[in-house]
Write an enzyme that holds these catalytic residues in place. Structure first.
Site, PDB file in Angstrom:
ATOM      1  N   GLY A  24      -7.787  -5.897 -10.478  1.00 46.61           N
ATOM      2  CA  GLY A  24      -6.972  -6.143 -11.753  1.00 46.61           C
ATOM      3  C   GLY A  24      -7.073  -7.590 -11.901  1.00 46.61           C
ATOM      4  CB  SER A  25      -7.266  -9.498 -15.163  1.00 43.27           C
ATOM      5  OG  SER A  25      -8.493  -9.363 -15.382  1.00 43.27           O
ATOM      6  N   GLY A  26      -4.973 -11.172 -13.575  1.00 42.95           N
ATOM      7  CA  GLY A  26      -3.689 -11.517 -13.586  1.00 42.95           C
ATOM      8  C   GLY A  26      -3.411 -12.209 -12.150  1.00 42.95           C
ATOM      9  CG  HIS A  27      -4.243 -10.636  -8.879  1.00 41.86           C
ATOM     10  ND1 HIS A  27      -3.074 -10.380  -8.723  1.00 41.86           N
ATOM     11  CD2 HIS A  27      -4.917  -9.346  -9.236  1.00 41.86           C
ATOM     12  CE1 HIS A  27      -2.650  -9.264  -8.819  1.00 41.86           C
ATOM     13  NE2 HIS A  27      -3.807  -8.626  -9.228  1.00 41.86           N
ATOM     14  CE  LYS A  67      -6.829  -7.589  -4.957  1.00 44.11           C
ATOM     15  NZ  LYS A  67      -7.967  -7.328  -5.764  1.00 44.11           N
ATOM     16  CG  ASP A 121      -8.131  -2.319  -6.584  1.00 46.31           C
ATOM     17  OD1 ASP A 121      -7.069  -1.852  -7.214  1.00 46.31           O
ATOM     18  OD2 ASP A 121      -8.530  -3.229  -7.102  1.00 46.31           O
ATOM     19  CG  HIS A 174      -0.363  -5.424  -8.405  1.00 52.31           C
ATOM     20  ND1 HIS A 174      -0.713  -5.113  -7.054  1.00 52.31           N
ATOM     21  CD2 HIS A 174      -1.451  -5.753  -9.097  1.00 52.31           C
ATOM     22  CE1 HIS A 174      -1.939  -5.301  -6.940  1.00 52.31           C
ATOM     23  NE2 HIS A 174      -2.570  -5.651  -8.281  1.00 52.31           N
TER      24      HIS A 174
END
Lengths: 332, 224
Positions: A53-56, A104, A109, A218
């Site tokens: 996911g994006s945001g990391h 991960k 995922d 998250h």
């Protein structure tokens, strides 16, 4: 919600457009989304692909380049990318020596990468996948999805990238990735919640005087919520849990990775590192390499995570090898 | 009941009704997911089903299997998270079970749902009682097979499947999650209804609602 964005639905795409504009040594694709190093595929080299996911950020797109990832697949914010992205990335970096997927350990995922590996194999590409699960905050048992993949992912991407650059085989690179995962342990904590652009409000509520120990990247709940305390006590609890889990022993040499969650300034991460060195000194564990900064983040969450990796000569040499990405760069 | 079948056009209509039902329940599903997951189930499913509707624009449903496979492939590439592979697999397996058919008798529908359920189990490795979508789909598939064996009417079979899915969904409330992100909560996941079981119940409910008049003689049916 206070964010420097235009529209919540456009955040991932616009950030990728910015990435493309900023980094001519990367190729950014939009339908579907994936990022590859511009010289891919490198013939005869194992391709290293990760994603999530994006945001990391900077993980994973910021780690694409010489000596680290060949490609990254960004999903929506905190949502796994999809098999079609992973398949396109896999094909783009396949130089005839096979492709490693670094995954991960999150349910979505793992399933999406499994489907992508099947699709890649159907196209005649040799694909190996290694799942990273280093978060000691989660009790590993048959009755959970298992430990989450966190800080060790960054280290695995660097170390396997170096090995692939030195023309190690797919089997060797996959074995190395498993070894890095086996010898790493991590745990995090949060001072504030993250806010996803689509939700527009904090993922979890945390009082002004509270912290969450064992937080996920998250905003998943941790082991316990407690009153805020001085850094020394917090790091003693987190480091103690990590050290006891492997366990790390007297005489061990380690890479100590102090990671910011996105909203914590570097000065505080150095305070954390100082506490960590005192604890490891006391245990006779020697830090021979370190990484300090915000590399695997959770949007604007304030807090930190600590990852320890037990080193040997092979891993140390791979760590020191040149790397040229927007997120990590040395020796070039 | 031999003349009461589900036509390809009925299947297209079911997908459209499911998409609008997901849109209406987007915030509800997200709210359920925020309690025990990562709060994106409604948003993700809505993004996926909107893409499916675009993809099906003009579809006639002559090949039910091909149609369902397209739905599955679109969900896999648009949803992400765990929902994408699971719902994608569900529809792809339903499609594989109905390849080449232009309409479905009740036995075909029961087999399709069962094939979809088996696909979801193989992909997600969940068992009944793990607090997942399996908990709504398993009793629905059982109710359909039972109805098919007893030669019940199509509309009765669909109603009993929807009811079984609803009971299965409600039964997830006291369960402790053993799969997915909710499992990180351990005991704290009890007391919340599973969002995946909820979207699966809606799937069975919209099938019953849409196919209900498939059980009546064709001359009386609307929209044809």
């Amino acid at each position: 919600m206070k964010k420097l964005i235009n529209n919540p639905d456009d955040v991932v795409r616009e950030a990728l457009q910015g990435t493309a504009a900023a980094h001519p040594d990367l190729k950014v694709f939009f339908d579907p989304h994936y990022i590859v190093r511009a010289d891919a595929p490198v013939q005869g080299k194992v391709g290293i692909v990760s994603g999530g996911g994006s945001g990391h950020e900077p993980m994973h797109g910021g780690f694409v380049g010489m000596g680290m990832l060949d490609a990254a697949c960004p999903g929506e914010v905190f949502t796994s990318p999809t098999p079609d992205q992973m398949l396109e990335a896999t094909k783009a970096v396949s130089g005839g020596a096979g492709v490693l997927h670094i995954v991960k350990n999150y349910t979505g995922d793992v399933m999406n990468f499994e489907m992508a590996a099947d699709l890649g194999k159907a196209e005649g590409i040799e694909v190996e996948a290694v799942v990273i699960d280093d978060d000691v905050a989660v009790q590993d048992s048959l009755y959970t999805a298992g430990r989450r993949g966190v800080g060790a992912t960054v280290l695995a991407e660097k170390l396997t990238g170096a090995a692939a650059e030195a023309k190690a085989t797919l089997a060797e690179v996959a074995e190395l990735c498993k070894k890095v995962n086996d010898q790493s342990r991590s745990m995090g904590m949060a001072l504030t919640s993250c806010v996803t652009p689509s939700a527009g409000k904090p993922t979890f509520e945390l009082g002004d005087d509270e912290m969450e120990i064992g937080i996920g990247i998250h905003g998943e709940p941790g082991r316990e919520r407690k009153k805020l305390a001085p850094a020394s006590g917090i790091i003693e609890q987190i480091a103690g849990t990590i050290i006891g889990d492997l366990p790390f022993k007297q005489g061990d040499e380690v890479l100590a990775f102090v990671n910011g969650m996105g909203g914590t300034p570097l000065i505080e991460l150095y305070v954390v590192y100082n506490e960590l060195t005192k604890i490891l000194d006391g245990k006779g564990v020697k830090i021979t390499r370190n990484l300090i900064g915000s590399y695997i983040t959770s949007l604007e969450m304030a807090g930190c995570s600590i990852t320890l990796l037990k080193l040997d000569d092979e891993l140390t040499k791979l760590w020191d090898a040149p790397v040229k990405t927007s997120g990590l760069r040395w020796g070039v | 009941m031999s003349d009461s079948t589900i036509s390809g056009a009925d299947v297209v209509r079911w997908i459209q009704v499911y998409a609008s039902t997901i849109a209406e329940n987007r915030d509800y599903l997200t709210q359920l997911d925020s309690a025990i997951g990562d709060g994106d189930h409604g948003t993700n499913m809505n993004r996926g089903m909107s893409a499916v509707i675009e993809k099906l624009d003009g579809a006639t449903g002559d090949d039910v299997g091909g149609l369902l496979k397209t739905v599955g492939m679109t969900l896999v590439s648009k949803v992400g998270g765990a929902g994408g592979p699971l719902y994608g697999t569900l529809f792809m397996q339903m499609g594989a079970a109905t390849t080449g058919k232009s309409d479905l008798a009740m036995g075909d529908w029961a087999k399709a749902v069962d094939a979809g359920l088996k696909g979801v189990q193989a992909r997600g490795k969940a068992e009944p009682g793990d607090k997942t979508m399996i908990d709504a789909l398993t009793p629905a598939a059982e109710a359909l097979s039972k109805a098919a064996a007893a030669a019940a009417s199509l509309s009765d079979a669909l109603r009993s499947a929807a009811q079984a899915a609803e009971e299965g969904m409600k039964a997830t409330i006291p369960l402790v999650a053993r799969k997915g992100r909710a499992s990180y909560l351990g005991e704290r996941s009890a007391g919340h209804q599973d969002p995946g079981a909820t979207s699966s119940f809606l799937l069975m409910k919209t099938a019953a609602d849409t196919f209900a008049d498939a059980g009546r003689p064709r001359a009386d049916r609307k929209n044809e």
